[in-house]
Motif scaffolding. Structure first.
Motif, PDB file in Angstrom:
ATOM      1  N   TYR A  60      33.657  39.548  31.574  1.00  0.00           N
ATOM      2  CA  TYR A  60      32.349  39.299  32.208  1.00  0.00           C
ATOM      3  C   TYR A  60      32.379  37.891  31.274  1.00  0.00           C
ATOM      4  CZ  TYR A  60      27.844  39.230  32.084  1.00  0.00           C
ATOM      5  OH  TYR A  60      25.952  39.108  32.375  1.00  0.00           O
ATOM      6  N   VAL A  61      32.359  37.038  32.101  1.00  0.00           N
ATOM      7  CA  VAL A  61      31.888  35.015  31.321  1.00  0.00           C
ATOM      8  C   VAL A  61      30.219  36.039  30.553  1.00  0.00           C
ATOM      9  CG1 VAL A  61      31.466  33.153  30.501  1.00  0.00           C
ATOM     10  CG2 VAL A  61      34.113  34.687  31.689  1.00  0.00           C
ATOM     11  N   PHE A  62      29.338  36.317  29.339  1.00  0.00           N
ATOM     12  CA  PHE A  62      28.277  36.744  29.321  1.00  0.00           C
ATOM     13  C   PHE A  62      26.935  35.231  29.436  1.00  0.00           C
ATOM     14  CE2 PHE A  62      29.913  37.130  25.548  1.00  0.00           C
ATOM     15  CZ  PHE A  62      29.264  36.468  24.481  1.00  0.00           C
ATOM     16  N   GLU A  63      27.833  34.302  28.845  1.00  0.00           N
ATOM     17  CA  GLU A  63      26.676  32.896  29.527  1.00  0.00           C
ATOM     18  C   GLU A  63      26.196  32.560  30.745  1.00  0.00           C
ATOM     19  OE1 GLU A  63      28.468  29.967  26.887  1.00  0.00           O
ATOM     20  OE2 GLU A  63      27.589  31.066  25.054  1.00  0.00           O
ATOM     21  N   ASP A  64      27.399  33.069  31.821  1.00  0.00           N
ATOM     22  CA  ASP A  64      26.665  32.194  33.110  1.00  0.00           C
ATOM     23  C   ASP A  64      26.902  33.797  33.861  1.00  0.00           C
ATOM     24  OD1 ASP A  64      28.165  30.235  32.302  1.00  0.00           O
ATOM     25  OD2 ASP A  64      29.898  30.339  32.453  1.00  0.00           O
ATOM     26  N   ASP A  65      26.676  35.034  33.339  1.00  0.00           N
ATOM     27  CA  ASP A  65      26.751  36.509  34.082  1.00  0.00           C
ATOM     28  C   ASP A  65      27.558  36.377  34.931  1.00  0.00           C
ATOM     29  OD1 ASP A  65      25.442  38.973  34.347  1.00  0.00           O
ATOM     30  OD2 ASP A  65      23.925  37.720  36.377  1.00  0.00           O
ATOM     31  N   ALA A  66      28.633  36.073  34.724  1.00  0.00           N
ATOM     32  CA  ALA A  66      29.613  36.300  35.947  1.00  0.00           C
ATOM     33  C   ALA A  66      31.273  36.534  35.709  1.00  0.00           C
ATOM     34  CB  ALA A  66      29.838  34.604  36.237  1.00  0.00           C
ATOM     35  N   ILE A  67      31.034  37.562  36.562  1.00  0.00           N
ATOM     36  CA  ILE A  67      32.723  38.271  36.547  1.00  0.00           C
ATOM     37  C   ILE A  67      33.889  37.201  36.253  1.00  0.00           C
ATOM     38  CG2 ILE A  67      34.286  39.796  37.645  1.00  0.00           C
ATOM     39  CD1 ILE A  67      31.906  41.016  36.836  1.00  0.00           C
ATOM     40  N   TRP A  68      34.574  36.798  35.532  1.00  0.00           N
ATOM     41  CA  TRP A  68      35.844  35.967  35.925  1.00  0.00           C
ATOM     42  C   TRP A  68      36.517  37.097  34.821  1.00  0.00           C
ATOM     43  CZ3 TRP A  68      39.429  33.808  32.604  1.00  0.00           C
ATOM     44  CH2 TRP A  68      40.308  32.851  33.078  1.00  0.00           C
ATOM     45  N   PRO A  69      38.361  36.963  35.508  1.00  0.00           N
ATOM     46  CA  PRO A  69      38.149  36.902  36.790  1.00  0.00           C
ATOM     47  C   PRO A  69      38.185  37.858  37.463  1.00  0.00           C
ATOM     48  CG  PRO A  69      40.570  36.939  35.648  1.00  0.00           C
ATOM     49  CD  PRO A  69      39.652  37.544  34.623  1.00  0.00           C
ATOM     50  N   GLU A  70      38.162  37.065  39.008  1.00  0.00           N
ATOM     51  CA  GLU A  70      37.937  37.964  40.355  1.00  0.00           C
ATOM     52  C   GLU A  70      38.609  38.903  40.292  1.00  0.00           C
ATOM     53  OE1 GLU A  70      35.933  36.924  43.439  1.00  0.00           O
ATOM     54  OE2 GLU A  70      34.465  35.855  42.229  1.00  0.00           O
ATOM     55  N   GLU A  71      39.589  40.214  39.335  1.00  0.00           N
ATOM     56  CA  GLU A  71      40.718  41.473  39.436  1.00  0.00           C
ATOM     57  C   GLU A  71      39.960  42.240  38.701  1.00  0.00           C
ATOM     58  OE1 GLU A  71      42.897  38.496  37.722  1.00  0.00           O
ATOM     59  OE2 GLU A  71      43.143  39.783  35.966  1.00  0.00           O
ATOM     60  N   ARG A  72      40.722  42.918  39.446  1.00  0.00           N
ATOM     61  CA  ARG A  72      40.581  44.921  38.988  1.00  0.00           C
ATOM     62  C   ARG A  72      41.843  45.026  38.864  1.00  0.00           C
ATOM     63  NH1 ARG A  72      37.300  44.800  43.412  1.00  0.00           N
ATOM     64  NH2 ARG A  72      38.241  46.499  43.988  1.00  0.00           N
ATOM     65  N   THR A  73      42.137  45.319  37.201  1.00  0.00           N
ATOM     66  CA  THR A  73      43.641  45.736  37.009  1.00  0.00           C
ATOM     67  C   THR A  73      43.623  47.031  36.656  1.00  0.00           C
ATOM     68  OG1 THR A  73      42.896  44.463  34.769  1.00  0.00           O
ATOM     69  CG2 THR A  73      43.642  43.130  36.193  1.00  0.00           C
ATOM     70  N   THR A  74      44.992  47.694  36.812  1.00  0.00           N
ATOM     71  CA  THR A  74      44.828  48.766  36.836  1.00  0.00           C
ATOM     72  C   THR A  74      45.098  49.172  34.915  1.00  0.00           C
ATOM     73  OG1 THR A  74      47.640  48.332  37.203  1.00  0.00           O
ATOM     74  CG2 THR A  74      46.591  49.114  38.906  1.00  0.00           C
ATOM     75  N   TRP A  75      45.559  48.889  34.526  1.00  0.00           N
ATOM     76  CA  TRP A  75      45.884  48.196  32.842  1.00  0.00           C
ATOM     77  C   TRP A  75      44.472  48.052  32.744  1.00  0.00           C
ATOM     78  CZ3 TRP A  75      43.784  44.142  30.563  1.00  0.00           C
ATOM     79  CH2 TRP A  75      44.032  42.863  31.598  1.00  0.00           C
ATOM     80  N   THR A  76      43.411  48.391  32.865  1.00  0.00           N
ATOM     81  CA  THR A  76      42.303  47.755  32.636  1.00  0.00           C
ATOM     82  C   THR A  76      41.634  49.183  32.532  1.00  0.00           C
ATOM     83  OG1 THR A  76      41.191  45.486  32.098  1.00  0.00           O
ATOM     84  CG2 THR A  76      39.534  46.827  32.468  1.00  0.00           C
ATOM     85  N   ALA A  77      41.732  49.625  34.062  1.00  0.00           N
ATOM     86  CA  ALA A  77      41.303  51.480  34.237  1.00  0.00           C
ATOM     87  C   ALA A  77      41.806  52.182  32.953  1.00  0.00           C
ATOM     88  CB  ALA A  77      41.588  51.077  35.584  1.00  0.00           C
ATOM     89  N   GLY A  78      43.524  52.068  33.223  1.00  0.00           N
ATOM     90  CA  GLY A  78      44.225  52.280  32.205  1.00  0.00           C
ATOM     91  C   GLY A  78      43.753  52.911  30.964  1.00  0.00           C
ATOM     92  N   ALA A  79      43.284  51.093  29.687  1.00  0.00           N
ATOM     93  CA  ALA A  79      42.576  51.579  28.840  1.00  0.00           C
ATOM     94  C   ALA A  79      41.793  52.385  28.796  1.00  0.00           C
ATOM     95  CB  ALA A  79      42.949  50.308  28.130  1.00  0.00           C
ATOM     96  N   LEU A  80      41.211  52.769  29.359  1.00  0.00           N
ATOM     97  CA  LEU A  80      39.771  52.699  29.750  1.00  0.00           C
ATOM     98  C   LEU A  80      39.839  54.546  29.861  1.00  0.00           C
ATOM     99  CD1 LEU A  80      36.959  54.469  31.279  1.00  0.00           C
ATOM    100  CD2 LEU A  80      36.429  53.145  29.826  1.00  0.00           C
ATOM    101  N   LEU A  81      40.741  55.530  30.251  1.00  0.00           N
ATOM    102  CA  LEU A  81      40.507  56.280  30.558  1.00  0.00           C
ATOM    103  C   LEU A  81      41.606  57.087  29.411  1.00  0.00           C
ATOM    104  CD1 LEU A  81      42.024  56.794  33.850  1.00  0.00           C
ATOM    105  CD2 LEU A  81      40.434  57.411  33.369  1.00  0.00           C
ATOM    106  N   LEU A  82      42.591  56.381  28.043  1.00  0.00           N
ATOM    107  CA  LEU A  82      42.923  56.412  27.166  1.00  0.00           C
ATOM    108  C   LEU A  82      42.288  56.828  26.046  1.00  0.00           C
ATOM    109  CD1 LEU A  82      46.731  54.668  27.586  1.00  0.00           C
ATOM    110  CD2 LEU A  82      46.625  57.215  27.685  1.00  0.00           C
ATOM    111  N   ALA A  83      41.351  56.028  26.602  1.00  0.00           N
ATOM    112  CA  ALA A  83      40.593  55.861  25.463  1.00  0.00           C
ATOM    113  C   ALA A  83      39.274  57.188  25.466  1.00  0.00           C
ATOM    114  CB  ALA A  83      39.537  54.562  24.915  1.00  0.00           C
TER     115      ALA A  83
END
Length: 359
Positions: A307-330
């Motif tokens: 998330y690019v907070f200065e532009d209030d924009a999602i970037w890149p426009e992708e949802r990654t399995t490893w992001t979800a995986g890291a969240l679940l492990l934490a």
């Protein structure tokens, strides 16, 4: 999904049962018939992120899906014990096609972390014995790429030439893998003295000789990975966290990927939360995980990469399995999942040989 979400994945203000189930489903939805877990549909797979996603599935009780991911690694291991850096899925070519034939050493080592986590999750001795040769070949490949003073060369080019440079983040991950590999070796009564020496020298280099690694100081991963990878614990770990906190952490939003960009990322945020938990800073870990729910969680339970907070924009426009995986492990670590606590807490992992100094 075939089972209810375990209570270890429920965390107030982060995941309730329905939300946790959605995040697990988002990973399962991307897993291919052959067991591969690419970043997302139409993208590639790399062995490190594939393994992280498999570990997340084990936290949810999806052991058959996790095993399929490890069998994918076994089927595609190169004769020298390595894997290639990227395999294409849904990219226009044949599924599983090699799209980057370099070999990145931290990618190749991480199988040991995943396999030990899987065994602690399942108690499946037969599978551990079956996949042990895969782990052994992978870590032998890594140990064969040691550099003077303890670091591990970070890459073997497509030409077969190994670099003479090391990365702090990658080497920290490799240390974690060596320690998990030694835990497997101890369990199977298969001593690996070369790994013990490599782990001891590598841990010493990470903790005391940053000059032996390429300067990637602007990346937050170089900040917290010596903690996440178990090289630092106690006062030294806490001092490192405090020293760069204000440079990388954006209150209410998450963790910057790089210090000089207004971009917070879910993977780095979740990994920092896991590192904070490992050194007793659970309250701050929970805060960070709550922050990223606001702007990185998708309605289907998956997570945007950044998330690019200065532009209030999602970037890149992708949802990654490893992001979800890291969240679940934490979340699993904070929830007391025994396998995740053992692997990332590190208290019971073999340390390797203790090294006072090395050239």
């Amino acid at each position: 999904m075939t089972a209810a979400v375990p209570e270890v994945l429920l965390l107030d203000g982060v995941l309730d049962a329905e939300q946790a189930a959605g995040t697990v489903r988002s990973i399962l939805a991307e897993q291919q018939r052959d067991g591969a877990i690419p970043w997302f549909t139409g993208h590639h797979l790399d062995p490190w992120d594939h393994t992280e996603a498999a570990m997340a599935l084990d936290t949810a009780g999806e052991h058959a899906a996790a095993e399929a991911a490890y069998r994918w690694l076994a089927d595609r291991q190169n004769a020298d014990g390595s894997w290639y850096a990227a395999y294409g899925y849904g990219h226009g070519g044949p599924d599983g096609e090699v799209v980057n034939a370099a070999k990145e050493t931290n990618f190749c080592a991480y199988v040991a972390v995943g396999v030990w986590h899987h065994h602690l999750s399942t108690g499946d001795d037969a599978f551990l014995e079956w996949i042990w040769p895969v782990v052994r070949r992978a870590l032998d490949f890594i140990v064969g790429l040691r550099l003077p003073g303890g670091p591990i060369a970070w890459r073997v080019a497509e030409s077969g030439e190994a670099t003479d440079e090391a990365l702090l983040t990658g080497s920290s991950s490799i240390l974690h893998a060596l320690r998990c590999g030694l835990a497997i070796a101890d369990y199977l009564e298969e001593p690996q003295p070369d790994w013990e020496l490599a782990a001891g020298r590598l841990r010493h280099a990470i903790a005391h000789h940053p000059e032996r690694f390429l300067d990637k100081d602007r990346f937050s991963m170089d900040w917290y990975y010596p903690v996440l990878g178990t090289a630092l614990r106690g006062p030294a770990a806490l001092e490192r966290i405090e020293r760069e906190w204000d440079r990388f952490v954006v209150p209410g939003l998450g963790v910057r990927c790089v210090s000089d960009r207004p971009w917070v990322t879910g993977g780095e945020s979740a990994e920092l939360a896991l590192a904070l938990w490992a050194v007793g800073e659970s309250d701050r870990a929970v805060d960070i995980l709550r922050w990223i729910q606001k702007h990185l969680r998708h309605t289907d339970g998956s997570y945007w990469t950044g998330y690019v907070f200065e532009d209030d924009a999602i970037w890149p426009e992708e949802r990654t399995t490893w992001t979800a995986g890291a969240l679940l492990l934490a979340v699993a670590a904070l929830g007391g999942d025994p396998a995740t606590v053992a692997v990332f807490g590190g208290d019971d992992l073999p340390t390797g040989l203790v090294v006072q100094d090395c050239c």
